[in-house]
Design an enzyme around this catalytic site. Structure first.
Site, PDB file in Angstrom:
ATOM      1  N   HIS A  64     -53.314  -5.675 -35.284  1.00 36.36           N
ATOM      2  CA  HIS A  64     -54.203  -5.287 -36.375  1.00 36.36           C
ATOM      3  C   HIS A  64     -55.485  -4.651 -35.838  1.00 36.36           C
ATOM      4  O   HIS A  64     -56.546  -5.263 -35.803  1.00 36.36           O
ATOM      5  CB  HIS A  64     -54.527  -6.499 -37.246  1.00 36.36           C
ATOM      6  CG  HIS A  64     -53.398  -6.905 -38.138  1.00 36.36           C
ATOM      7  ND1 HIS A  64     -53.276  -8.164 -38.675  1.00 36.36           N
ATOM      8  CD2 HIS A  64     -52.326  -6.214 -38.589  1.00 36.36           C
ATOM      9  CE1 HIS A  64     -52.190  -8.223 -39.430  1.00 36.36           C
ATOM     10  NE2 HIS A  64     -51.598  -7.050 -39.388  1.00 36.36           N
ATOM     11  N   HIS A  97     -46.977  -9.974 -34.429  1.00 39.62           N
ATOM     12  CA  HIS A  97     -47.092 -11.028 -35.438  1.00 39.62           C
ATOM     13  C   HIS A  97     -45.769 -11.712 -35.723  1.00 39.62           C
ATOM     14  O   HIS A  97     -45.748 -12.763 -36.362  1.00 39.62           O
ATOM     15  CB  HIS A  97     -47.656 -10.438 -36.741  1.00 39.62           C
ATOM     16  CG  HIS A  97     -48.932  -9.708 -36.549  1.00 39.62           C
ATOM     17  ND1 HIS A  97     -49.005  -8.323 -36.521  1.00 39.62           N
ATOM     18  CD2 HIS A  97     -50.198 -10.148 -36.326  1.00 39.62           C
ATOM     19  CE1 HIS A  97     -50.259  -7.957 -36.313  1.00 39.62           C
ATOM     20  NE2 HIS A  97     -50.996  -9.032 -36.188  1.00 39.62           N
ATOM     21  N   CYS A 119     -45.657 -12.148 -30.117  1.00 39.85           N
ATOM     22  CA  CYS A 119     -46.449 -12.945 -29.189  1.00 39.85           C
ATOM     23  C   CYS A 119     -45.722 -14.255 -28.889  1.00 39.85           C
ATOM     24  O   CYS A 119     -45.254 -14.936 -29.824  1.00 39.85           O
ATOM     25  CB  CYS A 119     -47.824 -13.235 -29.778  1.00 39.85           C
ATOM     26  SG  CYS A 119     -48.820 -14.383 -28.778  1.00 39.85           S
ATOM     27  N   GLU A 149     -47.784 -12.679 -39.995  1.00 39.73           N
ATOM     28  CA  GLU A 149     -47.361 -13.837 -39.209  1.00 39.73           C
ATOM     29  C   GLU A 149     -46.840 -14.948 -40.114  1.00 39.73           C
ATOM     30  O   GLU A 149     -45.824 -15.590 -39.807  1.00 39.73           O
ATOM     31  CB  GLU A 149     -48.510 -14.350 -38.346  1.00 39.73           C
ATOM     32  CG  GLU A 149     -48.104 -15.504 -37.445  1.00 39.73           C
ATOM     33  CD  GLU A 149     -49.265 -16.090 -36.659  1.00 39.73           C
ATOM     34  OE1 GLU A 149     -49.237 -17.308 -36.397  1.00 39.73           O
ATOM     35  OE2 GLU A 149     -50.202 -15.327 -36.313  1.00 39.73           O
ATOM     36  N   SER A 245     -57.685  -7.693 -39.604  1.00 38.84           N
ATOM     37  CA  SER A 245     -57.519  -8.593 -38.468  1.00 38.84           C
ATOM     38  C   SER A 245     -58.021  -9.976 -38.834  1.00 38.84           C
ATOM     39  O   SER A 245     -59.227 -10.202 -38.963  1.00 38.84           O
ATOM     40  CB  SER A 245     -58.284  -8.064 -37.243  1.00 38.84           C
ATOM     41  OG  SER A 245     -58.347  -9.039 -36.228  1.00 38.84           O
ATOM     42  N   SER A 246     -57.099 -10.916 -38.986  1.00 36.91           N
ATOM     43  CA  SER A 246     -57.478 -12.268 -39.398  1.00 36.91           C
ATOM     44  C   SER A 246     -58.443 -12.904 -38.419  1.00 36.91           C
ATOM     45  O   SER A 246     -59.467 -13.476 -38.818  1.00 36.91           O
ATOM     46  CB  SER A 246     -56.216 -13.139 -39.528  1.00 36.91           C
ATOM     47  OG  SER A 246     -56.550 -14.467 -39.845  1.00 36.91           O
ATOM     48  N   ASN A 247     -58.163 -12.798 -37.114  1.00 35.76           N
ATOM     49  CA  ASN A 247     -59.031 -13.485 -36.152  1.00 35.76           C
ATOM     50  C   ASN A 247     -60.420 -12.850 -36.101  1.00 35.76           C
ATOM     51  O   ASN A 247     -61.409 -13.542 -35.872  1.00 35.76           O
ATOM     52  CB  ASN A 247     -58.376 -13.530 -34.764  1.00 35.76           C
ATOM     53  CG  ASN A 247     -58.450 -12.227 -34.013  1.00 35.76           C
ATOM     54  OD1 ASN A 247     -59.414 -11.959 -33.295  1.00 35.76           O
ATOM     55  ND2 ASN A 247     -57.423 -11.390 -34.159  1.00 35.76           N
TER      56      ASN A 247
END
Length: 343
Positions: A64, A97, A119, A149, A245-247
């Site tokens: 992402h 993801h 990953c 994910e 981007s979640s993180n």
């Protein structure tokens, strides 16, 4: 993503540190940027293009990040939303993801040669979901609805998994047997928020089982710890990362929760609003786990041009983890794809 609370100008940061310094400076987080899983996935696309030539189809964005996706597109990668968009007999790569088993089946039906760039830490969660489903547990997956994910993990055991999207969602959770309940999580969540959700679930289900190891990835945790440290001294925290981007989004939230007066998410230096710097002497700078350092360098240059030339690295962890490239890159996938399409 932007949020700016309004504490008293005289308020001291957590821990009693003095937030202001006499000179304009940048506190640069370490670690930041690429994690091992992202590095592996991006290199996998580049290697596939080198070995097999363009096009290489990729199901969803490989990671992402807008810049990474655009760069790979220029090299010959084609990103698609569904497997049906990939021509029969082609090569398709699955993103970092992860995907559900149904996607692998779709690829087989279309006679596609596949490269799985999931990953390894996401793969670990998939395997946990399969194992607990076989043992007939109700699996409570903590994560955000619609995230790739979460979709991939849920697809491993759709009859056993239900999504819990934050602490406020716990009231809606129902299980078949309270003695056979386990929680898993999306790997890119806020550690603090996830544990808040877990605590709420444990209050409702005292026999709730935890996964055998932490699902939130090491890189996500390390970057959140680093941004908390920045927030102690910085009046402004800039997180380089994309809006999907979640993180990266979580890092903005973590910075604000840790006491930063302001925190903003930007893809590029050009998105920074100069008004954010008004009255700011210390800027904290970090980046999400899917962000190449070239984008951080661009922000450093932009800040230096505006008087923030003093850069101090704030190191909170060492990272030495690497993952081997997908095994499929050691095979002749073009020949395999041709053979599949001839069947």
């Amino acid at each position: 993503m932007t949020a700016t609370p309004s504490p008293s100008p005289a308020a001291a940061p957590s821990g009693g540190a003095t937030r202001r310094s006499n000179t304009r400076r940048v506190l640069l987080a370490a670690p930041r940027g690429y994690c091992a899983g992202v590095d592996r996935a991006v290199i996998a696309v580049e290697k596939a293009l080198e070995q097999y030539g363009a096009p290489i189809y990729v199901r969803h964005e490989i990671v992402h990040n807008k810049y990474v996706v655009q760069t790979l597109e220029r090299k010959g990668a084609i990103f698609v939303d569904v497997t049906a968009e990939v021509p029969e007999g082609s090569i398709v790569m699955f993103s970092a993801h992860g995907v559900a088993p149904t996607v692998h089946a779709e690829a087989a039906e279309r006679k596609l040669a596949t490269i799985d760039a999931t990953c390894p830490l996401v793969t670990k969660v998939h395997k946990e979901a399969v194992r607990f489903a076989k043992e007939d547990y109700d699996i409570l997956l903590i994560g955000h609805e619609g995230h790739e994910e979460v979709i991939g993990t849920s697809g491993e055991a759709p009859d056993h998994i239900q999504l819990v999207d934050g602490p406020e969602d716990v009231a809606n959770v129902e299980v078949r047997d309270e003695s056979k309940v386990v929680w898993l999580s999306q790997t890119t969540l806020s550690v603090d928020e996830t544990m808040e959700t877990v605590d709420a679930l444990k209050s409702k289900f005292p026999n709730l089982l935890s996964p055998p190891s932490d699902d939130i990835c090491y890189a996500t945790q390390n970057r959140q710890i680093a941004v908390k440290k920045l927030a102690e001294d910085a009046e402004l925290v800039i997180v380089v990362g994309s809006k999907n981007s979640s993180n990266s989004i979580r890092m903005v939230e973590v910075a604000l929760d840790a006491g930063a007066p302001a925190a903003h998410l930007v893809d590029f230096a050009s998105e920074i609003d100069e008004t954010w710097l008004e009255g700011v002497t210390t800027v904290g700078l970090t980046s999400g786990a899917s962000v190449p350092d070239v984008l951080v360098d661009g922000v450093l240059e932009w800040l230096a041009e505006r008087g923030y030339a003093d850069v101090e690295t704030v190191k909170t962890a060492d990272e030495s983890i690497t993952f081997s490239l997908p095994k499929e890159l050691r095979r002749d996938l073009r020949a395999e794809a041709a053979a599949l399409s001839a069947e």
